[in-house]
Design a protein around this motif. Structure first.
Motif, PDB file in Angstrom:
ATOM      1  N   PHE A   6       0.864  -1.184   0.000  1.00 39.12           N
ATOM      2  CA  PHE A   6       0.000   0.000   0.000  1.00 39.12           C
ATOM      3  C   PHE A   6       0.894   1.225   0.000  1.00 39.12           C
ATOM      4  O   PHE A   6       1.874   1.282   0.750  1.00 39.12           O
ATOM      5  CB  PHE A   6      -0.935   0.015   1.216  1.00 39.12           C
ATOM      6  N   THR A   7       0.585   2.180  -0.858  1.00 41.88           N
ATOM      7  CA  THR A   7       1.482   3.319  -1.048  1.00 41.88           C
ATOM      8  C   THR A   7       1.512   4.230   0.175  1.00 41.88           C
ATOM      9  O   THR A   7       0.502   4.470   0.828  1.00 41.88           O
ATOM     10  CB  THR A   7       1.086   4.128  -2.294  1.00 41.88           C
TER      11      THR A   7
ATOM     12  N   LEU B 240      -1.196   8.287  -3.596  1.00 39.87           N
ATOM     13  CA  LEU B 240      -1.727   7.674  -2.387  1.00 39.87           C
ATOM     14  C   LEU B 240      -3.000   6.869  -2.655  1.00 39.87           C
ATOM     15  O   LEU B 240      -3.575   6.921  -3.738  1.00 39.87           O
ATOM     16  CB  LEU B 240      -1.985   8.754  -1.339  1.00 39.87           C
ATOM     17  N   ASN B 241      -3.403   6.107  -1.632  1.00 34.34           N
ATOM     18  CA  ASN B 241      -4.608   5.266  -1.710  1.00 34.34           C
ATOM     19  C   ASN B 241      -4.523   4.245  -2.840  1.00 34.34           C
ATOM     20  O   ASN B 241      -5.520   3.918  -3.479  1.00 34.34           O
ATOM     21  CB  ASN B 241      -5.870   6.125  -1.868  1.00 34.34           C
ATOM     22  N   GLN B 242      -3.313   3.726  -3.048  1.00 35.72           N
ATOM     23  CA  GLN B 242      -3.127   2.713  -4.078  1.00 35.72           C
ATOM     24  C   GLN B 242      -2.557   1.435  -3.475  1.00 35.72           C
ATOM     25  O   GLN B 242      -1.651   1.472  -2.638  1.00 35.72           O
ATOM     26  CB  GLN B 242      -2.196   3.212  -5.173  1.00 35.72           C
TER      27      GLN B 242
ATOM     28  N   GLU C 291      10.822   0.686  -2.443  1.00 34.09           N
ATOM     29  CA  GLU C 291      10.764   1.767  -3.428  1.00 34.09           C
ATOM     30  C   GLU C 291      10.555   1.155  -4.803  1.00 34.09           C
ATOM     31  O   GLU C 291      11.319   0.280  -5.230  1.00 34.09           O
ATOM     32  CB  GLU C 291      12.038   2.600  -3.428  1.00 34.09           C
ATOM     33  N   ILE C 292       9.516   1.608  -5.475  1.00 35.46           N
ATOM     34  CA  ILE C 292       9.158   1.126  -6.805  1.00 35.46           C
ATOM     35  C   ILE C 292       9.435   2.264  -7.790  1.00 35.46           C
ATOM     36  O   ILE C 292       8.772   3.303  -7.749  1.00 35.46           O
ATOM     37  CB  ILE C 292       7.678   0.691  -6.852  1.00 35.46           C
ATOM     38  N   ARG C 293      10.427   2.065  -8.637  1.00 35.55           N
ATOM     39  CA  ARG C 293      10.873   3.116  -9.552  1.00 35.55           C
ATOM     40  C   ARG C 293      10.647   2.670 -10.996  1.00 35.55           C
ATOM     41  O   ARG C 293      10.992   1.545 -11.363  1.00 35.55           O
ATOM     42  CB  ARG C 293      12.353   3.433  -9.349  1.00 35.55           C
ATOM     43  N   THR C 294      10.069   3.550 -11.802  1.00 34.58           N
ATOM     44  CA  THR C 294       9.862   3.261 -13.217  1.00 34.58           C
ATOM     45  C   THR C 294      10.532   4.333 -14.057  1.00 34.58           C
ATOM     46  O   THR C 294      10.338   5.528 -13.816  1.00 34.58           O
ATOM     47  CB  THR C 294       8.359   3.187 -13.551  1.00 34.58           C
ATOM     48  N   TYR C 295      11.342   3.892 -15.021  1.00 33.61           N
ATOM     49  CA  TYR C 295      12.071   4.800 -15.905  1.00 33.61           C
ATOM     50  C   TYR C 295      11.674   4.538 -17.356  1.00 33.61           C
ATOM     51  O   TYR C 295      11.618   3.386 -17.786  1.00 33.61           O
ATOM     52  CB  TYR C 295      13.587   4.574 -15.816  1.00 33.61           C
TER      53      TYR C 295
ATOM     54  N   SER D 171       8.757   7.519  -8.896  1.00 30.83           N
ATOM     55  CA  SER D 171       9.172   6.739  -7.733  1.00 30.83           C
ATOM     56  C   SER D 171       8.048   6.723  -6.703  1.00 30.83           C
ATOM     57  O   SER D 171       7.416   7.749  -6.438  1.00 30.83           O
ATOM     58  CB  SER D 171      10.436   7.339  -7.100  1.00 30.83           C
ATOM     59  N   THR D 172       7.796   5.542  -6.133  1.00 24.85           N
ATOM     60  CA  THR D 172       6.761   5.371  -5.122  1.00 24.85           C
ATOM     61  C   THR D 172       7.330   4.583  -3.946  1.00 24.85           C
ATOM     62  O   THR D 172       8.059   3.605  -4.159  1.00 24.85           O
ATOM     63  CB  THR D 172       5.554   4.606  -5.702  1.00 24.85           C
ATOM     64  N   ILE D 173       7.017   5.019  -2.750  1.00 26.40           N
ATOM     65  CA  ILE D 173       7.366   4.266  -1.553  1.00 26.40           C
ATOM     66  C   ILE D 173       6.106   3.546  -1.070  1.00 26.40           C
ATOM     67  O   ILE D 173       5.053   4.168  -0.894  1.00 26.40           O
ATOM     68  CB  ILE D 173       7.887   5.180  -0.428  1.00 26.40           C
ATOM     69  N   ALA D 174       6.225   2.236  -0.878  1.00 22.80           N
ATOM     70  CA  ALA D 174       5.070   1.441  -0.464  1.00 22.80           C
ATOM     71  C   ALA D 174       5.471   0.490   0.655  1.00 22.80           C
ATOM     72  O   ALA D 174       6.628   0.059   0.748  1.00 22.80           O
ATOM     73  CB  ALA D 174       4.507   0.656  -1.646  1.00 22.80           C
TER      74      ALA D 174
END
Length: 208
Positions: A40-41, A46-48, A112-116, A196-199
């Motif tokens: 969960f993010t 948020l709320n993902q 950490e979920i990172r997409t490039y 970048s997302t921290i979950a």
């Protein structure tokens, strides 16, 4: 190894119920693939809820995608989520397949979920550079997976595990100071489309 990264956008207060439903859907007798993570993010969009599933081959991934799309309640959350996105990936061929924390020893709880975005012609160069540079970088923090998208814009996603946010900051600072990250020449193959997302793991997540 093939993977699916699904993102469910949820209303307030539904994460606990959604996580239980996701687990039931992904472990049902008719389900293919394996539930590897349910996050969960915490920082970023948020709320993902972000769900990572692994598949031994592309046919299994496609069959499970078909089951999900035809379900009256995808992930058991058809009456809960506000939006659902599903994206297919293939792991970098040299990487060890993702396993639950109980088997791999890899754990967060900060992920950490990172997409490039990747420039045309940059996929193989990126895979090769990461094969060279990830081993020394992993001495600072483990890379859960790096994987190239099979649908949508040309891009790759990489996921890292840290014990705390402070540990993340220190690992990234130390990697730059030691000259082991980012891979030398790597940014030349990437676009500026980066997210970048921290979950954090939910109670049902095999990656803890």
């Amino acid at each position: 190894m093939f993977y699916e990264l699904a993102t469910l956008t949820l209303p307030f207060g539904t994460a606990g119920t959604a996580a239980q439903n996701v687990q039931a859907f992904c472990t049902a007798p008719e389900a293919q693939g394996e539930l590897l993570a349910c996050w969960f993010t915490d920082i970023g969009p948020l709320n993902q809820m972000i769900v990572l599933r692994g598949f031994a081959d592309l046919a299994s991934l496609q069959a499970e995608r078909d089951r999900t799309q035809k379900s009256a309640s995808p992930f058991g959350c058809g009456e809960i989520f506000q939006k659902l996105e599903q994206h297919s990936y293939q792991g970098f061929p040299w990487m060890t397949p993702v396993r639950p924390s109980a088997e791999s020893g890899i754990s967060g709880p900060v992920y950490e979920i990172r997409t490039y975005g990747i420039k045309p012609g940059g996929v193989q160069a990126t895979i090769d550079l990461w094969e060279q540079y990830v081993p020394p970088r992993e001495k600072l923090s483990p890379c859960v997976v790096a994987m190239v998208a099979l649908d949508g814009p040309l891009r790759f996603t990489n996921i890292w595990a840290y014990p705390t946010l402070d540990a993340r900051s220190k690992a990234r600072t130390d990697a730059v100071a030691q000259g082991i990250w980012p891979p030398k020449g790597g940014p030349a193959h990437l676009t500026t489309d980066m997210v970048s997302t921290i979950a954090l793991p939910t109670a049902v997540s095999p990656l803890k």
